[in-house]
Each structure stands twice: as C-alpha cells, then as structure tokens.
Motif scaffolding. Structure first.
Motif, mmCIF file in Angstrom:
data_model
loop_
_atom_site.group_PDB
_atom_site.id
_atom_site.type_symbol
_atom_site.label_atom_id
_atom_site.label_comp_id
_atom_site.label_asym_id
_atom_site.label_seq_id
_atom_site.Cartn_x
_atom_site.Cartn_y
_atom_site.Cartn_z
ATOM 1 N N GLY A 160 -1.220 4.389 14.266
ATOM 2 C CA GLY A 160 -0.390 4.398 15.470
ATOM 3 C C GLY A 160 -0.802 3.389 16.520
ATOM 4 O O GLY A 160 0.041 2.777 17.184
ATOM 5 N N ALA A 161 -2.103 3.169 16.696
ATOM 6 C CA ALA A 161 -2.579 2.225 17.705
ATOM 7 C C ALA A 161 -2.182 0.786 17.389
ATOM 8 O O ALA A 161 -2.157 -0.064 18.273
ATOM 9 N N ALA A 162 -1.835 0.506 16.140
ATOM 10 C CA ALA A 162 -1.456 -0.846 15.738
ATOM 11 C C ALA A 162 0.054 -1.004 15.576
ATOM 12 O O ALA A 162 0.517 -2.051 15.152
ATOM 13 N N TYR A 163 0.814 0.026 15.920
ATOM 14 C CA TYR A 163 2.268 -0.017 15.745
ATOM 15 C C TYR A 163 2.930 -0.808 16.861
ATOM 16 O O TYR A 163 2.554 -0.687 18.026
ATOM 17 N N PRO A 164 3.955 -1.576 16.526
ATOM 18 C CA PRO A 164 4.720 -2.270 17.564
ATOM 19 C C PRO A 164 5.682 -1.296 18.252
ATOM 20 O O PRO A 164 5.995 -0.240 17.708
ATOM 21 N N ALA A 165 6.151 -1.683 19.417
ATOM 22 C CA ALA A 165 7.139 -0.870 20.125
ATOM 23 C C ALA A 165 8.562 -1.251 19.732
ATOM 24 O O ALA A 165 9.501 -0.532 20.045
ATOM 25 N N PRO A 225 -6.374 7.173 15.454
ATOM 26 C CA PRO A 225 -6.599 7.997 16.637
ATOM 27 C C PRO A 225 -5.397 8.189 17.561
ATOM 28 O O PRO A 225 -5.452 9.028 18.442
ATOM 29 N N LYS A 226 -4.330 7.415 17.374
ATOM 30 C CA LYS A 226 -3.181 7.509 18.284
ATOM 31 C C LYS A 226 -1.890 7.675 17.496
ATOM 32 O O LYS A 226 -1.739 7.122 16.412
ATOM 33 N N PRO A 227 -0.934 8.391 18.076
ATOM 34 C CA PRO A 227 0.371 8.491 17.426
ATOM 35 C C PRO A 227 1.147 7.180 17.568
ATOM 36 O O PRO A 227 0.801 6.322 18.370
ATOM 37 N N ILE A 228 2.219 7.057 16.800
ATOM 38 C CA ILE A 228 3.100 5.894 16.904
ATOM 39 C C ILE A 228 3.708 5.879 18.307
ATOM 40 O O ILE A 228 4.150 6.914 18.799
ATOM 41 N N ARG A 272 0.801 -1.225 0.000
ATOM 42 C CA ARG A 272 0.000 0.000 0.000
ATOM 43 C C ARG A 272 0.834 1.276 0.000
ATOM 44 O O ARG A 272 0.301 2.362 -0.256
ATOM 45 N N GLY A 273 2.123 1.157 0.343
ATOM 46 C CA GLY A 273 2.953 2.352 0.481
ATOM 47 C C GLY A 273 2.455 3.236 1.605
ATOM 48 O O GLY A 273 2.457 4.456 1.517
ATOM 49 N N MET A 274 2.036 2.585 2.697
ATOM 50 C CA MET A 274 1.354 3.285 3.782
ATOM 51 C C MET A 274 1.746 2.692 5.128
ATOM 52 O O MET A 274 1.843 1.474 5.273
ATOM 53 N N ARG A 275 1.945 3.536 6.113
ATOM 54 C CA ARG A 275 2.214 3.070 7.467
ATOM 55 C C ARG A 275 0.905 2.643 8.136
ATOM 56 O O ARG A 275 -0.148 3.204 7.849
ATOM 57 N N PRO A 276 0.990 1.675 9.062
ATOM 58 C CA PRO A 276 -0.193 1.340 9.855
ATOM 59 C C PRO A 276 -0.594 2.518 10.756
ATOM 60 O O PRO A 276 0.191 3.445 10.972
ATOM 61 N N PRO A 278 4.788 7.831 4.230
ATOM 62 C CA PRO A 278 4.930 9.023 5.078
ATOM 63 C C PRO A 278 4.185 8.871 6.402
ATOM 64 O O PRO A 278 3.284 8.043 6.541
ATOM 65 N N ALA A 279 4.585 9.682 7.362
ATOM 66 C CA ALA A 279 3.901 9.714 8.658
ATOM 67 C C ALA A 279 2.432 10.067 8.430
ATOM 68 O O ALA A 279 2.096 10.805 7.504
ATOM 69 N N ARG A 280 1.591 9.528 9.280
ATOM 70 C CA ARG A 280 0.150 9.777 9.168
ATOM 71 C C ARG A 280 -0.303 10.735 10.258
ATOM 72 O O ARG A 280 0.111 10.618 11.410
ATOM 73 N N ALA A 281 -1.164 11.644 9.905
ATOM 74 C CA ALA A 281 -1.753 12.541 10.896
ATOM 75 C C ALA A 281 -2.736 11.743 11.750
ATOM 76 O O ALA A 281 -3.374 10.805 11.271
ATOM 77 N N THR A 282 -2.845 12.109 13.021
ATOM 78 C CA THR A 282 -3.845 11.451 13.863
ATOM 79 C C THR A 282 -5.214 12.045 13.555
ATOM 80 O O THR A 282 -5.329 13.187 13.112
ATOM 81 N N GLY A 283 -6.224 11.238 13.760
ATOM 82 C CA GLY A 283 -7.593 11.650 13.487
ATOM 83 C C GLY A 283 -8.441 10.419 13.246
ATOM 84 O O GLY A 283 -8.070 9.308 13.644
ATOM 85 N N LEU A 284 -9.553 10.581 12.573
ATOM 86 C CA LEU A 284 -10.447 9.472 12.277
ATOM 87 C C LEU A 284 -9.693 8.392 11.506
ATOM 88 O O LEU A 284 -9.042 8.665 10.514
#
Length: 126
Positions: free
Chosen positions: A91-96, A118-121, A85-89, A109-115
């Motif tokens: 933030g709520a689904a990101y691993p640590a 809802p959470k940052p990386i 997809r050329g897309m990051r997951p 690219p980084a994704r803005a939080t919103g609908l």
C-alpha cells in the motif's frame, strides 16, 4: 529475436515510459541481463528486482500499452513485476492515480496490512 534486438526493444520501452531509473542491467560475459527495479515496492524495506527476459517481453510491452492508456507510464517496472508475480504492490508504494490503481488491483488479491505491507492502498485521487 536476436539478443541485440531484445536489448534495443527493452531500452525503447523504458525510454517511452520515461522510466530510465527503474531499469537495471548487468554485463555477464557476452550477455547483458536486465531487471525492473522494484525495491520497496512489494515489501517494505527490501531491495528487489524482476528479471526481464525475451519470453516475458510481451508482458512488458502490454504493461506499457496499458499505462499509456491509463495516462501514467511512470509505473512501468511496478506493473510489469506485479503481473509476473500475480501480486499487488504494498500500500505504501501504491499510486493515487485511479487508472493505475485499477491495473495494479487486477494483478492479484488485496493484501493484508502488516510486516512488509504497513499501509493500506491510498484512496484514489479525484
């Protein structure tokens, strides 16, 4: 590559990753369709899957190799889909895990939080 060889290769990749629960399949006539289950990975509260096809097999193989090097194969479906997809997951689904985060960060690219995100990386684990 025959359909049988393709099926065996995909099953082997998911087995090596110990990620059996993220492989979806559907028998359709004489063929079997395969998908990586990425529900709630790219958008909050969504059912989603990414098709696994013979032409995409090298992407799946490379995702496994990169995750083995990073030390965590549990993110196979997510990394595969992110690369397609050329897309990051979201933030709520990101691993640590820092190594896996770096692989996912390289997907887009980084994704803005919103609908839908809802959470940052999360901060990388020490």
């Amino acid at each position: 590559m025959t359909d049988h060889e393709f099926l065996v290769e995909v099953l082997t990749i998911f087995a090596k990753a110990e990620s059996h629960d993220t492989l979806l399949w559907w028998a359709k006539g004489d063929s079997i369709e395969l998908w990586a289950n990425v529900s709630d990975i790219f958008d909050w509260g969504s059912a989603d899957a990414e098709a696994i096809t013979p032409d995409r097999l090298p992407i799946l193989q490379q995702a496994l190799a990169d995750l083995i090097e990073a030390g965590s194969t549990a993110w196979l479906a997510e990394l595969y889909a992110a690369r397609i997809r050329g897309m990051r997951p979201q933030g709520a689904a990101y691993p640590a895990a820092p190594g896996v985060q770096a692989l996912l960060n390289a997907c887009g690219p980084a994704r803005a939080t919103g609908l839908g995100n809802p959470k940052p990386i999360p901060e990388p684990a020490p």
